[in-house]
Design an enzyme around this catalytic site. Structure first.
Site, mmCIF file in Angstrom:
data_model
loop_
_atom_site.group_PDB
_atom_site.id
_atom_site.type_symbol
_atom_site.label_atom_id
_atom_site.label_comp_id
_atom_site.label_asym_id
_atom_site.label_seq_id
_atom_site.Cartn_x
_atom_site.Cartn_y
_atom_site.Cartn_z
ATOM 1 C CB ILE B 460 67.607 93.083 58.704
ATOM 2 C CG1 ILE B 460 67.810 93.538 57.249
ATOM 3 C CG2 ILE B 460 67.861 91.593 58.815
ATOM 4 C CD1 ILE B 460 69.241 93.355 56.746
ATOM 5 N N GLY B 461 64.827 95.399 59.125
ATOM 6 C CA GLY B 461 64.552 96.822 59.265
ATOM 7 C C GLY B 461 64.348 97.495 57.925
ATOM 8 C CD GLU B 661 74.454 94.815 50.199
ATOM 9 O OE1 GLU B 661 75.572 94.427 50.511
ATOM 10 O OE2 GLU B 661 73.594 94.075 49.672
#
Lengths: 333, 697
Positions: B460-461, B661
Site C-alpha cells: 500500500i506504499g 503505525e
C-alpha cells in the site's frame, strides 16, 4: 450528461456579446473555482465564455504612477511582478498566501475576484443554502460556521468571501474596470462585492454579462508601508480564519494615511473605515491602533463558534500597524 | 553457492519506484477495458429513515445512461456478514451519505450528471448523532477492536487513587478523523459468465476475493482480484469497502465492465473513520512519581450497522507499572457513518490521552517527564504478568533525549520566547503491538537460475514488495535481481491483510520458510535446478496461528519543539525526533519513510486534522482535501528518525516488529505537551487550532 457550450472569443466585445445572449452562461477564467462548482452541481452554466486568454494579460504603469493589471494576469505572475513587490507588498503577500502554487498558476485576477464562498453548505447540493437556492434556509447559523462571517452577515447568510487578493486590493483603493454592452464603467473594489442582506445569492454588484477587464491601483503613497497577514489552520493551502491587509503612512509620529482591510470576516473584503477615520491624525502608537480597531470590530456579531475571529482580527491588525509604524519611523521608504 | 552479503537491513530502493514516478504503475481505476462504463454514487441526504421512492426518469433520459441501480432493482447480494459491503440491499438509511443508488453510464460525466438527477424520497426519522460522556445508551461491549476485553481491573483502583499523594484527573478528546489515502477507494469490475475480475484498491485482496465470492454466491476460484499497486489505505481499505461490491454489482447488472472511483467528497461517509473518543485518565502516584493507580476510561461511538469500538484504553494496560488499574470502554450506537480502522486504532488516540496525562503528572510531581517514564518502567507486562519479548522504551527515551538536547531546556512552562513566538518542547512515549497472521507462500527455482516467489501481500506504499524480495533473496542465498516476488492478486497463495503493522512479519515468514526450504532442495539437487524447476509451498498456520507466552510490542520515544504565535494562536512545529525500538529494521530506507509518515500524520492529528459531525444532518462537514486539513509540506519541519536495533528471538525468522503505525502513536501527545511547555496551557482536545490557543492565552 449536463452539456454546455464552450466559446473562446478573441476579444472582449465578442465575449460580452456572447454572454449578453446567454442568461445562464458564465465567464471562465482559470477555472479553479467554477469548474469545481460545476462538478459539484452547484453551478450549471449552459455556456462558458473563456476569457482567460483575452489580451488582458499585461501589468503596466499608468500615467499617474499607478498600476493597471489585466484581468487575465495569473495570480502567480502578479505576485512576483517587480513593481508589485516593490510598491505594493501587501498585494504580493496576499497573493502568495492564497491557495497553492498550482492553483495560483491557473487563477486569474478577474476570476479571483469572482470566486464564491467555500461555506460547506453552499458547496453541498444535498443541503439547504440561501446563497445557492434562495429561500431554502441557512444551516450554517446553527451548524458548521467556525470559518464564517462575524461582520455584515444577515439572518439569511453568514458566508465569507474567500479571496486574499481582494483584501489587499481593498486596502489599496483599487478600481475595477468593467466592460459590458452598455459601455465600460469603473467600480471601486470596495463596491464590487456586496453584503448578503436579503439577497445572499448575489455576491457582487456586477450585472449579468459584465466583464472585469482590469484592476487599477492608484500610485503608492510616498513613504507608506504595507503588509498582509493571514491566520489559518495549516501553514499553506488553507483559507483564512482571519486576515488583514494594511497601508500606513506616518508623518512626525502621526497617522497621515491609513487603510485597513480584513479578510474572512464578511461576505466582502471588510474595509475598516471606522478605524481609519479614528486614526487619522492620531499618534501612530499601539494604543491608538488598538482603540481604533476595537471601535471597528464593535460591529461584530459572532455566532457560537466563530467569536475568536474578533480578537484574532484585532490582534493581527494592531500588531501589523505597530510593525508598519515602527518601520516607517526607523527605515528608508 | 557462495555466501553473499545479506540484503535485509540494506537500504534497497523500491522495486516499483520507477513505475510509480513515471506513471507506469497501474492502480485500480487505471485499467483500460473494452466497453468500459463508469459509475457514480447517489448518497443519502438524511441520517435515518427509509427510502419511499426513487425517481430516475430524468437521469435515464440521457441515452448514455445505462442504469440507475437501487435496492429495488439491483441484483440482490447475499449476506457476506459484513454490513460495509451490504450495498443496495435495503430501503433503510442508517446514516447520512450512505450509498442509496448508483448511476452507470458510458462516460464519467454522464454518470455524474445522472446521479445528480436521481430524486430520492425518504420517510425521514429523527436521528441521534451527538456523543457525550454522559449520554443515555452507552453500553459495555463484549469486546473492543482487536479482540481485547472491554474492561480490565487489577487491584483496587479507587482505594489506591484515594490514597495517592499526587493525582491527575483529566479528560482528553479526539475528534473524528479520516484516513483520506491519496488514491480514492476504486474498483474496476468485469464479469465473464460466472467469473469475476476486479481491479481493486484494498489492503488485502484475499479477503476481498472471499467476500465477493460470498456476496455473489460464486466459487472463490472464479473471482480474480488484482491489487498490484495501492495508493495508501491507512486502515480504510483493510476490509472490502462498498466501492468494490458496487462495481461488481453494477458490472453484473449492465453486463459490461464498470469502473467506480468514489468521489473524494463521498469517501468520508462510507469507508470508515477514526471514531471520536472522550477519555478520562486518572493517575495516582507518590511524590517521587511512582504510579500506584491508573484509570483510563474511554467513551466512543459506533454506528447502527456495525459495532466497532476504538480500543483507546488498551495501551494503558501495558505501558507503565501500575499495581491498581482500571481500564474501560463504553460505546453508543448512533446514526452515524460506521467507524473503522485508522492507523494505530486504539493506541493512537489512547496514547494521546495517557501520554498527555503523564506529562501532567510530571508537572504535578515536579519531575522531568523523561525521568517519570523511566521510573514507571514495568518489569513485566502489568496486565498479564507475561515477560516482554523485548522492551527498550527507556533506551529510546535516553537516546532521544540525548539527540534532541532535551536536558538543555528550561523545564519551566511559558518562558521560551523568540519575539512574538513562544517556544516549547515536549516528549511522549510510543508503542504498538506485534501482530502476525498466518499466510501462505510459494517459491520456484527455474533452471535458468531465476527465482519466483508468490504471496498475496499488498503493497500500500510501504515498500512491502521490496522488503519481501530482500527476505527471499537472503533466504535463497542469491542476489536480489534474480528474485521476482509476485504480490497483489487474490489467486496467489493467501496472504493476510496489510494492517496492524503485520505485513512484513506475516508475509515474510512463509516467504522465508519457502525460500529456505527451496534453497535446501536446490542444494540437495547438487546445486543444479533440473529442467521444469523446483517448487516449494509453505505456510505459517502453526507458527503464526497460536498464542505467545510473551508480551510483544514495539516502543519509541518522540520529541517535539513547537512555536506558538502569540498574535494569531497558530502553532507550528519546529522539529520532531522519533527514536524507535522495533526489532531488526529490514530496510532502513522504506522504514524511515514509514516512521516519518506516521509522525507526520500524528502532526496532522495534533494540529490540523479534524472532522466535524454536523448535528443537524449527521454528516461530516470536511469532505474534501481543501477543508480536511492533512498537514501540508509547509507544516512539516525536518523530522529526524533513529532506531535502536533489537535482537528479539521471540518474533519471526527476520526478527522484525511492525513499523507502519508506531510513528503516529505518541506524536500528538509530544506536540500537545510541547504546546503546554511553550504556553502553560494544557490543551486536552484535538486538533489544537489557533482559536483554542488564542482564547486561552
Amino acid at each position: 450528461m449536463k452539456t454546455f457550450q464552450y466559446e473562446r472569443p478573441a476579444d472582449a466585445d465578442t465575449a460580452v456579446a456572447l454572454l449578453a445572449d446567454a442568461p445562464t452562461g458564465a465567464y471562465l477564467g482559470g477555472g479553479t473555482n467554477l469548474v469545481d462548482l460545476m462538478k459539484l452541481g452547484v453551478a450549471a452554466p449552459d455556456l462558458l465564455v473563456d476569457v482567460s486568454r483575452l489580451p488582458f494579460d499585461a501589468v503596466e504603469e499608468t500615467g499617474t504612477g499607478g498600476l493597471r493589471i489585466g484581468a487575465a494576469v495569473r495570480n502567480s505572475t502578479l505576485a512576483v511582478h517587480p513593481l508589485v513587490r516593490e510598491r505594493y507588498p501587501v498585494l504580493s503577500q496576499a497573493l502568495l498566501s492564497g491557495a497553492s502554487t498550482q492553483l495560483r498558476n491557473a487563477a486569474t485576477v478577474g476570476g479571483n475576484l469572482l470566486q464564491r464562498t467555500r461555506c460547506p453548505y453552499f458547496q453541498d447540493v444535498g443541503k439547504p443554502c440561501n446563497k445557492r437556492r434562495p429561500g431554502t434556509g441557512c444551516p450554517a447559523r446553527e451548524g458548521a460556521h467556525r470559518d464564517l462571517a462575524v461582520l455584515g452577515a444577515s439572518e439569511h447568510c453568514v458566508a465569507t468571501n474567500p479571496s486574499d487578493m481582494a483584501v489587499a486590493l481593498a486596502a489599496l483603493d483599487a478600481i475595477v474596470d468593467v466592460a459590458s454592452g452598455h459601455g465600460p464603467r469603473r467600480v471601486p473594489l470596495t463596491d464590487l462585492h456586496r453584503l448578503p442582506g436579503d439577497a445572499p445569492d448575489r455576491d457582487t454588484t456586477l450585472r449579468h454579462g459584465e466583464l472585469i477587464t482590469a484592476v487599477e491601483l492608484p500610485p503608492p503613497m510616498p513613504g507608506a508601508r504595507s503588509a498582509y497577514r493571514k491566520a489559518r489552520d495549516r501553514a499553506s493551502y488553507a483559507f483564512a480564519l482571519a486576515s488583514v491587509g494594511a497601508v500606513l503612512q506616518v508623518r512626525e509620529g502621526l497617522v497621515h494615511h491609513v487603510r485597513v482591510a480584513f479578510g474572512a470576516l464578511a461576505a466582502k473584503p471588510w474595509r475598516a473605515r471606522t478605524a481609519e477615520e479614528a486614526l487619522l491624525g492620531e499618534p501612530a502608537t499601539t494604543a491608538s491602533f488598538d482603540d481604533a480597531v476595537r471601535h471597528e470590530l464593535a460591529a461584530a456579531r459572532p455566532l457560537r463558534d466563530n467569536g475568536y475571529k474578533v480578537p484574532l482580527a484585532r490582534r493581527m491588525a494592531v500588531s501589523m500597524l505597530t510593525e508598519l509604524a515602527a518601520a516607517s519611523a526607523g527605515g528608508t521608504p | 553457492m557462495t555466501t553473499l552479503p545479506r540484503v535485509t537491513g540494506e537500504a534497497v530502493a523500491r522495486i516499483e519506484a520507477r513505475d510509480k514516478v513515471t506513471g507506469a504503475a497501474s492502480y485500480a481505476a487505471d485499467h483500460p477495458l473494452d466497453g468500459l462504463t463508469h459509475a457514480w454514487p447517489v448518497t443519502a441526504t438524511v441520517a435515518r429513515g427509509d427510502i419511499t421512492a426513487v425517481d430516475d426518469s430524468e437521469a435515464l433520459r440521457d441515452p448514455a445512461v445505462l442504469a440507475v441501480l437501487t435496492h429495488a432493482n439491483a441484483p440482490r447480494l447475499a449476506d457476506a456478514g459484513d454490513p460495509m459491503v451490504a450495498v443496495l440491499r435495503s430501503p433503510h438509511v442508517a446514516h447520512h451519505g450512505q450509498i442509496v443508488a448508483l448511476a452507470v453510464a458510458e462516460t464519467l460525466e454522464a454518470a455524474r450528471a445522472a446521479a445528480g438527477a436521481v430524486r430520492v424520497t425518504y420517510d425521514e426519522q429523527p436521528h441521534d448523532v451527538v456523543l457525550t460522556a454522559d449520554r443515555p445508551g452507552l453500553y459495555t461491549p463484549d469486546e473492543v477492536n482487536a479482540g481485547h476485553p472491554a474492561d480490565r481491573r487489577r487491584g483496587d483502583f479507587d482505594a489506591a487513587y484515594a490514597a495517592s499523594e499526587i493525582t491527575v484527573d483529566a479528560v482528553y478528546e479526539v475528534t473524528p478523523l479520516h484516513n483520506h489515502p491519496m488514491e480514492p477507494h476504486a474498483a474496476t469490475a468485469v464479469w465473464d459468465g460466472d467469473a469475476l475480475t476486479v481491479f481493486d484498491s484494498n489492503q488485502g485482496s484475499t479477503v476481498v476475493r472471499s467476500t465477493l465470492a460470498a456476496l455473489f454466491e460464486v466459487d472463490e476460484a472464479d473471482v480474480r482480484v488484482v491489487s498490484e499497486h495501492v495508493g495508501g489505505g491507512f486502515g480504510s481499505k483493510g476490509t472490502p469497502r462498498p466501492h468494490v461490491a458496487l462495481a461488481a454489482l453494477a458490472a453484473k447488472a449492465v453486463g459490461r465492465p464498470v469502473r467506480l472511483a468514489l468521489p473524494r467528497n463521498r469517501i468520508a461517509a462510507v469507508t470508515g473513520h477514526r471514531a471520536p473518543t472522550i477519555q478520562r485518565v486518572r493517575l495516582g502516584a507518590d511524590a517521587d512519581g511512582h504510579i500506584d493507580a491508573l484509570a483510563h476510561e474511554t467513551v466512543t461511538q459506533t454506528s447502527t450497522l456495525t459495532e466497532f469500538v476504538e480500543q483507546a484504553s488498551v495501551s494503558s494496560r501495558m505501558m507503565y507499572a501500575s499495581p491498581h488499574s482500571l481500564t474501560t470502554h463504553r460505546v453508543a450506537r448512533l446514526d452515524v457513518p460506521s467507524p473503522s480502522w485508522m492507523r494505530a486504532p486504539g493506541e493512537c488516540p489512547g496514547m494521546f490521552a495517557l501520554e498527555s496525562a503523564m506529562d501532567e503528572l510530571a508537572s504535578a510531581c515536579g519531575l522531568d517527564p523523561v525521568e517519570l517514564r523511566i521510573r514507571n518502567e514495568p518489569p513485566v507486562e502489568p496486565d498479564s504478568g507475561r515477560p516482554f519479548s523485548s522492551r527498550h522504551l527507556v533506551d529510546c527515551l535516553r537516546e532521544g533525549a540525548r539527540r534532541f538536547g532535551w536536558h538543555d531546556r528550561d523545564p519551566r512552562p511559558a518562558v521560551g520566547r523568540d519575539g512574538p513566538l513562544l517556544i516549547g518542547s515536549g516528549v511522549a512515549a510510543s508503542t504498538y503491538p506485534v501482530w502476525v497472521f498466518p499466510s501462505h507462500a510459494e517459491a520456484y527455482a527455474g533452471s535458468d537460475g531465476r527465482y519466483e516467489v508468490r504471496v498475496n501481500a499488498t503493497d500500500i506504499g510501504t515498500g512491502a514488495r521490496t522488503v519481501l524480495t530482500q527476505i527471499a533473496a537472503d533466504a535463497l542465498g542469491v542476489p536480489l535481481d534474480l528474485v521476482r516476488v509476485s504480490i497483489g492478486r487474490g489467486d496467489l497463495p493467501a496472504g493476510s491483510v496489510a494492517g496492524g503493522s503485520s505485513g512484513t512479519a506475516s508475509w515474510g515468514w512463509p516467504v522465508h520458510k519457502a525460500c529456505t526450504d527451496l534453497r535446501q532442495r536446490v542444494s540437495d539437487a547438487g546445486g543444479h535446478v533440473p529442467d521444469g524447476g523446483l517448487f516449494v509451498r509453505a505456510d505459517t498456520e502453526q507458527e503464526a496461528g497460536g498464542g505467545t507466552e510473551y508480551s510483544r510490542h514495539a516502543f519509541g520515544a518522540q520529541f517535539a519543539e513547537v512555536q506558538v504565535d502569540t498574535v494569531t494562536g497558530e502553532v507550528r512545529v519546529r522539529r520532531m525526533l522519533g527514536v524507535f525500538a522495533a526489532g531488526h529494521i529490514l530496510n532502513p530506507r522504506t522504514a524511515r519513510s514509514q516512521f516519518i509518515g506516521g509522525m507526520t500524520m500524528g502532526l496532522g492529528m495534533a494540529l490540523t486534522e479534524g472532522s466535524f459531525l454536523d448535528p443537524e444532518f449527521g454528516d461530516f462537514t470536511e469532505r474534501d482535501l481543501a477543508s480536511y486539513h492533512v498537514a501540508a509540506c509547509a507544516d512539516v519541519p525536518e523530522i529526524d528518525v533513529h532506531w535502536i536495533d533489537e535482537d528479539d528471538p521471540h518474533l519471526n525468522p527476520m526478527g522484525s516488529k511492525g513499523i507502519g503505525e508506531i510513528g503516529i502513536v505518541g506524536a500528538a501527545a509530544a506536540l500537545a505537551n510541547a504546546v503546554h511547555h511553550a504556553t502553560g496551557m494544557r490543551v486536552r482536545r484535538l486538533p489544537i487550532h489557533p482559536d483554542t490557543i488564542l482564547l486561552g492565552l
